[in-house]
Design a protein around this motif. Structure first.
Motif, short mmCIF file in Angstrom:
data_model
loop_
_atom_site.label_atom_id
_atom_site.label_comp_id
_atom_site.label_asym_id
_atom_site.label_seq_id
_atom_site.Cartn_x
_atom_site.Cartn_y
_atom_site.Cartn_z
N TYR A 123 0.85 -1.19 0.00
CA TYR A 123 0.00 0.00 0.00
C TYR A 123 0.89 1.24 0.00
CZ TYR A 123 -4.11 -2.81 1.33
OH TYR A 123 -5.14 -3.71 1.37
N LYS B 109 1.01 4.89 1.04
CA LYS B 109 0.30 5.78 1.97
C LYS B 109 0.08 7.17 1.39
CE LYS B 109 1.85 5.44 6.26
NZ LYS B 109 2.84 5.25 7.37
N ARG C 283 -6.83 9.01 4.25
CA ARG C 283 -6.53 8.71 5.65
C ARG C 283 -7.46 7.63 6.19
NH1 ARG C 283 -3.69 11.36 9.48
NH2 ARG C 283 -3.39 13.10 8.05
N LEU D 51 -6.34 4.13 5.27
CA LEU D 51 -5.21 3.59 6.03
C LEU D 51 -5.70 2.86 7.28
CD1 LEU D 51 -2.17 3.30 6.30
CD2 LEU D 51 -2.13 5.52 7.48
N GLU E 160 5.67 -1.24 8.17
CA GLU E 160 5.16 0.08 7.80
C GLU E 160 6.28 1.10 7.87
OE1 GLU E 160 1.52 3.22 8.86
OE2 GLU E 160 1.61 1.24 9.83
#
Length: 210
Positions: free
Chosen positions: A43, A45, A50, A53, A91
């Protein structure tokens, strides 16, 4: 960028072919430590809203829950549970990636390559798919986006076939589909496992029996 990682190495994973893009970039990849095929889901970002996420984080939570349940199931029954397991997540400031077990060929690929499937095989896929959905329900998860691309098919030996097993009491009281058993060679060797939990939700009322 997410689009240009094909052919590169990210962590322990050598990225190969881009399989699909639908909110995330999904690649085939190789775990360089074991030379094992995996799925690498990325993914970006910077292009995700938002709110989306937060859904990615929920997807990871769901997969962690199912992977823990799958590991317990395998330890107890010595065969795979009917889900693709989450291997690793990471992440960074720019990306979120999930490394997922390569658990078979998608039903979409099978249909594209083979066309119409034999009736006996369709019947077995349908029964095993419903059993897999009930296994999710037992562990407090609703998939909510089942389609041929999220149903994985493989041929396995009977000892490793991903057939959930429940006690007779649980079968009778809560999961009547488990009372239906088809004792054929196809039933023993055709595995159905689920993947792509991006739309999945935790349910409130169903938890796994111990």
């Amino acid at each position: 960028s997410a689009e240009s990682i094909q052919g590169s190495t990210v962590g322990h994973y050598r990225i190969q072919k881009l399989l699909s893009y639908a909110g995330s970039y999904t690649y085939s990849a190789i775990d360089t430590r074991t030379d094992t095929p995996v799925i690498f889901k990325l993914y970006d970002k910077e292009v995700l809203p938002r709110a989306h996420l937060a859904l990615v984080h929920r997807e990871i939570d769901v997969m962690h829950t199912l992977t823990e349940a799958a590991d317990r199931y395998t330890d107890l029954h010595h065969r795979a549970a009917p889900v693709a397991r989450l291997i690793e997540t990471n992440e960074t400031a720019r990306h979120v990636y999930l490394v997922i077990e390569q658990a078979g060929r998608s039903l979409a690929t099978e249909l594209a390559e083979r066309g119409a499937l034999p009736e006996a095989e369709i019947r077995q896929i349908a029964v095993k798919l419903l059993r897999a959905v009930q296994w999710l329900r037992m562990h407090g998860v609703a998939h909510l986006n089942l389609d041929p691309s999220s149903i994985l098919i493989s041929r396995v030996s009977p000892s490793t076939e991903s057939e959930p097993t429940l006690s007779a009491a649980v079968q009778s009281a809560h999961y009547p589909l488990y009372q239906h058993t088809v004792n054929t060679a196809l039933d023993q060797t055709l595995s159905v496992r689920l993947c792509d939990f991006a739309s999945a939700r935790f349910t409130r009322s169903e938890r796994a029996p111990h």
